[in-house]
Design a protein around this motif. Structure first.
Motif, PDB file in Angstrom:
ATOM      1  N   PRO A 241       0.811  -1.225   0.000  1.00  0.00           N
ATOM      2  CA  PRO A 241       0.000   0.000   0.000  1.00  0.00           C
ATOM      3  C   PRO A 241       0.849   1.283   0.000  1.00  0.00           C
ATOM      4  CG  PRO A 241      -0.778  -1.573   1.655  1.00  0.00           C
ATOM      5  CD  PRO A 241       0.530  -2.074   1.163  1.00  0.00           C
ATOM      6  N   TYR A 242       2.000   1.256   0.681  1.00  0.00           N
ATOM      7  CA  TYR A 242       2.858   2.452   0.680  1.00  0.00           C
ATOM      8  C   TYR A 242       3.454   2.693  -0.706  1.00  0.00           C
ATOM      9  CZ  TYR A 242       2.321   2.499   5.704  1.00  0.00           C
ATOM     10  OH  TYR A 242       1.777   2.554   6.967  1.00  0.00           O
ATOM     11  N   TRP A 243       3.834   1.600  -1.362  1.00  0.00           N
ATOM     12  CA  TRP A 243       4.329   1.725  -2.740  1.00  0.00           C
ATOM     13  C   TRP A 243       3.236   2.301  -3.633  1.00  0.00           C
ATOM     14  CZ3 TRP A 243       2.294  -1.175  -6.912  1.00  0.00           C
ATOM     15  CH2 TRP A 243       2.946  -0.972  -8.134  1.00  0.00           C
ATOM     16  N   MET A 244       2.019   1.815  -3.464  1.00  0.00           N
ATOM     17  CA  MET A 244       0.910   2.316  -4.288  1.00  0.00           C
ATOM     18  C   MET A 244       0.735   3.817  -4.097  1.00  0.00           C
ATOM     19  SD  MET A 244      -2.000  -0.623  -3.879  1.00  0.00           S
ATOM     20  CE  MET A 244      -2.043  -2.032  -4.983  1.00  0.00           C
ATOM     21  N   GLU A 245       0.752   4.245  -2.831  1.00  0.00           N
ATOM     22  CA  GLU A 245       0.593   5.681  -2.560  1.00  0.00           C
ATOM     23  C   GLU A 245       1.717   6.485  -3.221  1.00  0.00           C
ATOM     24  OE1 GLU A 245       0.432   5.355   1.677  1.00  0.00           O
ATOM     25  OE2 GLU A 245      -1.759   5.241   1.681  1.00  0.00           O
TER      26      GLU A 245
ATOM     27  N   GLU B 162      14.473   2.411  12.043  1.00  0.00           N
ATOM     28  CA  GLU B 162      15.112   3.254  11.033  1.00  0.00           C
ATOM     29  C   GLU B 162      16.537   2.821  10.694  1.00  0.00           C
ATOM     30  OE1 GLU B 162      14.841   7.972  10.618  1.00  0.00           O
ATOM     31  OE2 GLU B 162      13.702   7.125  12.255  1.00  0.00           O
ATOM     32  N   GLU B 163      17.119   1.976  11.576  1.00  0.00           N
ATOM     33  CA  GLU B 163      18.565   1.754  11.565  1.00  0.00           C
ATOM     34  C   GLU B 163      19.166   1.354  10.198  1.00  0.00           C
ATOM     35  OE1 GLU B 163      16.350   0.308  13.626  1.00  0.00           O
ATOM     36  OE2 GLU B 163      16.189  -1.733  12.851  1.00  0.00           O
TER      37      GLU B 163
ATOM     38  N   GLU C 217      16.690   6.792  -3.553  1.00  0.00           N
ATOM     39  CA  GLU C 217      15.974   7.749  -2.708  1.00  0.00           C
ATOM     40  C   GLU C 217      14.478   7.403  -2.624  1.00  0.00           C
ATOM     41  OE1 GLU C 217      16.320  11.770  -4.040  1.00  0.00           O
ATOM     42  OE2 GLU C 217      15.222  12.487  -2.276  1.00  0.00           O
ATOM     43  N   ASP C 218      13.905   6.996  -3.764  1.00  0.00           N
ATOM     44  CA  ASP C 218      12.485   6.607  -3.760  1.00  0.00           C
ATOM     45  C   ASP C 218      12.263   5.429  -2.812  1.00  0.00           C
ATOM     46  OD1 ASP C 218      11.707   8.460  -5.740  1.00  0.00           O
ATOM     47  OD2 ASP C 218      12.356   7.102  -7.336  1.00  0.00           O
ATOM     48  N   VAL C 219      13.142   4.437  -2.905  1.00  0.00           N
ATOM     49  CA  VAL C 219      12.975   3.250  -2.053  1.00  0.00           C
ATOM     50  C   VAL C 219      13.097   3.645  -0.586  1.00  0.00           C
ATOM     51  CG1 VAL C 219      13.928   0.987  -1.452  1.00  0.00           C
ATOM     52  CG2 VAL C 219      13.778   1.666  -3.857  1.00  0.00           C
TER      53      VAL C 219
ATOM     54  N   TYR D  65      10.275   3.068   2.283  1.00  0.00           N
ATOM     55  CA  TYR D  65      10.567   2.413   3.576  1.00  0.00           C
ATOM     56  C   TYR D  65      10.200   3.346   4.725  1.00  0.00           C
ATOM     57  CZ  TYR D  65      13.631  -1.294   1.522  1.00  0.00           C
ATOM     58  OH  TYR D  65      14.139  -2.370   0.848  1.00  0.00           O
ATOM     59  N   LYS D  66      10.585   4.589   4.595  1.00  0.00           N
ATOM     60  CA  LYS D  66      10.377   5.552   5.690  1.00  0.00           C
ATOM     61  C   LYS D  66       8.878   5.767   5.930  1.00  0.00           C
ATOM     62  CE  LYS D  66      12.826   9.642   7.278  1.00  0.00           C
ATOM     63  NZ  LYS D  66      12.616   9.355   8.652  1.00  0.00           N
TER      64      LYS D  66
END
Ligand code: NZQ
Ligand code: ZN
Length: 388
Positions: free
Chosen positions: A291-295, A353-354, A378-380, A384-385
């Motif tokens: 879902p985060y990738w979709m957003e 976050e590590e 940067e996108d990845v 993740y973030k």
């Protein structure tokens, strides 16, 4: 639609008691001395191990064993399996279990003919040319390894989990008896469904125009998962639910949905880094990230596909503003995974976050990932973030 050569050479024996073909199939492919590859013991608990032993014994097939294959199978197990095959002059590899046992068996079968360390095959230092014949008996609906040409192996010391695709890795046959999945626990049933849906979604969201049929087939598989996963969770011995999930698992990744489209995926390379660093369950990682990738990839160029997804898969009402449907579809996706009991953030699986930066770098070490919307390091990292 792009050009493609269609070939899905695995013989599938689907349904109750199809194990009766086992010895005949091993013989057809020249097997008489068999390495049985399996996991941590589930096949013993469901009586399948005894059944396989009995069949092999009755038919004068010699049996050697490699049990204890871990979820996220390790290169160490592959090395061990190759040694057993060489020391005992084996001529057939039989995987009984989920994707981990099948993937491990695939690399054992290929590594048998490669004189140096099999990890070289994974990292591209050498190419798989030939394999021992391999068959599988599937016990978990998820990866599609039973009918595809991939093997995914981890080297946890090096924090690496790599997926290798090569036509020679395809099983010669696979036995798909849905009753073997009755004992799959809720967590693995849910994670397996997320994996099937992710394979389908990776193939569905595409830059290729005009692969209409493949997209409708994909929607059918997604709707099947949405229909039957809750039933399998509620009623684990529901044959119809287990059968539909099992066949979806194979069809989602055997080429049916991806022929004629791009085959460069997005969420899988991102998830493989999570598993490589934290040894988490593959399907859980996908349920979090998808879902985060979709957003993240939703924009003017992609919104129409999200609209199709919302209307055709989730039954949303058409709306003049495609973004409204797209956002609702993403929410539905997340809610569905949560309803299956799957985690929805990285913190839910104890990832902080590590290592986000180093994992983002590793996921993109060969360049951008995904063709749908190419993702840079940067996108990845941003995805993740956002999933934290
Ligand atoms: O080890 P056992 O005791 O068998 O228990 C397993 C394991 O704990 C259990 N299980 C399997 N069948 C069962 C059962 N428990 C009760 N009853 C049964 N009938 O389930 C647990 C998970 O098994 P595993 O084989 O690890 O799961 P899965 O099939 O999801 O495979 C995951 C691996 O496949 C890779 C993943 O990355 C991961 O390493 N993938 C392989 C792909 C491929 N070859 O095409 C593609 C996928 O995207 C994926 O990357
Ligand atoms: Zn997967």
């Amino acid at each position: 639609m792009r050009n493609f050569n269609y070939s899905t050479p695995t013989q599938i024996f689907f349904g109750k008691d199809q194990i009766n073909v086992l010895s005949e199939q091993i013989r057809i492919f020249g097997g008489s001395r068999v390495l049985l590859v399996y996991g941590g013991g589930s096949i013993k608990r469901i009586g399948l191990y005894d059944k396989v032993l009995e069949i092999l014994k009755t038919n004068d097939l010699s049996l050697f064993e490699l049990g204890g294959i871990d979820p996220n199978p390790r290169i160490e197990s592959v090395r061990q399996g190759i040694k057993i095959c060489r020391d005992n002059n084996l001529d057939f590899v039989l995987a009984v279990g989920g994707g981990s046992s099948i993937d491990c068996a695939k690399l054992i079968a290929a590594g048998f003919y490669y004189e140096s360390d099999p990890w070289n095959l994974m990292i591209g230092k050498a190419k798989c040319e030939k394999t021992l014949p391999l068959g599988s008996i599937l016990t978990l609906s998820a990866t599609g390894s039973e009918m595809d040409n991939f093997s995914v192996i981890s080297n946890l010391e090096a924090h690496q989990k790599i997926g290798l695709g090569n036509a020679v890795l395809v099983p010669k046959f696979s036995i798909l008896d849905p009753t073997y999945t009755y004992s799959v626990p809720k967590k693995q049933t849910a994670a397996g469904t997320a994996d099937i849906m992710s394979h389908t979604i990776e193939n569905y969201f595409t830059v290729v125009k005009g692969a209409y049929l493949q997209s409708r087939l994909a929607e059918g598989i997604l709707k099947t998962c949405i229909q039957y996963a809750p039933i399998a969770l509620e009623d684990p011995e529901n044959y119809e639910a287990r059968a539909n999930l099992m066949w979806s698992s194979s069809l989602a990744i055997n080429g049916l949905l991806s022929y004629g489209k791009e085959r460069n995926w997005s969420c899988h390379p991102m998830e493989h880094e999570l598993s490589a660093y934290y040894d988490i369950t593959h399907g859980e990682g996908l349920a979090i990230l998808t879902p985060y990738w979709m957003e993240y990839v939703l924009n003017d160029a992609t919104v129409e596909q999200f609209k199709d997804y919302g209307i055709n898969v989730w039954g949303l009402k058409p709306n003049e503003d495609p973004y409204i449907i797209a956002q609702q579809a993403i929410t539905k996706t997340r809610e569905f995974f949560v309803s299956l009991g799957l985690p929805s953030t990285l913190r839910d699986v104890n990832i902080g976050e590590e290592n986000l930066k180093v994992m983002a770098k590793a996921a993109t070490k060969k360049g951008t990932i995904g063709e749908f919307r190419p993702l840079t390091t940067e996108d990845v990292y941003n995805i993740y973030k956002s999933a934290l």
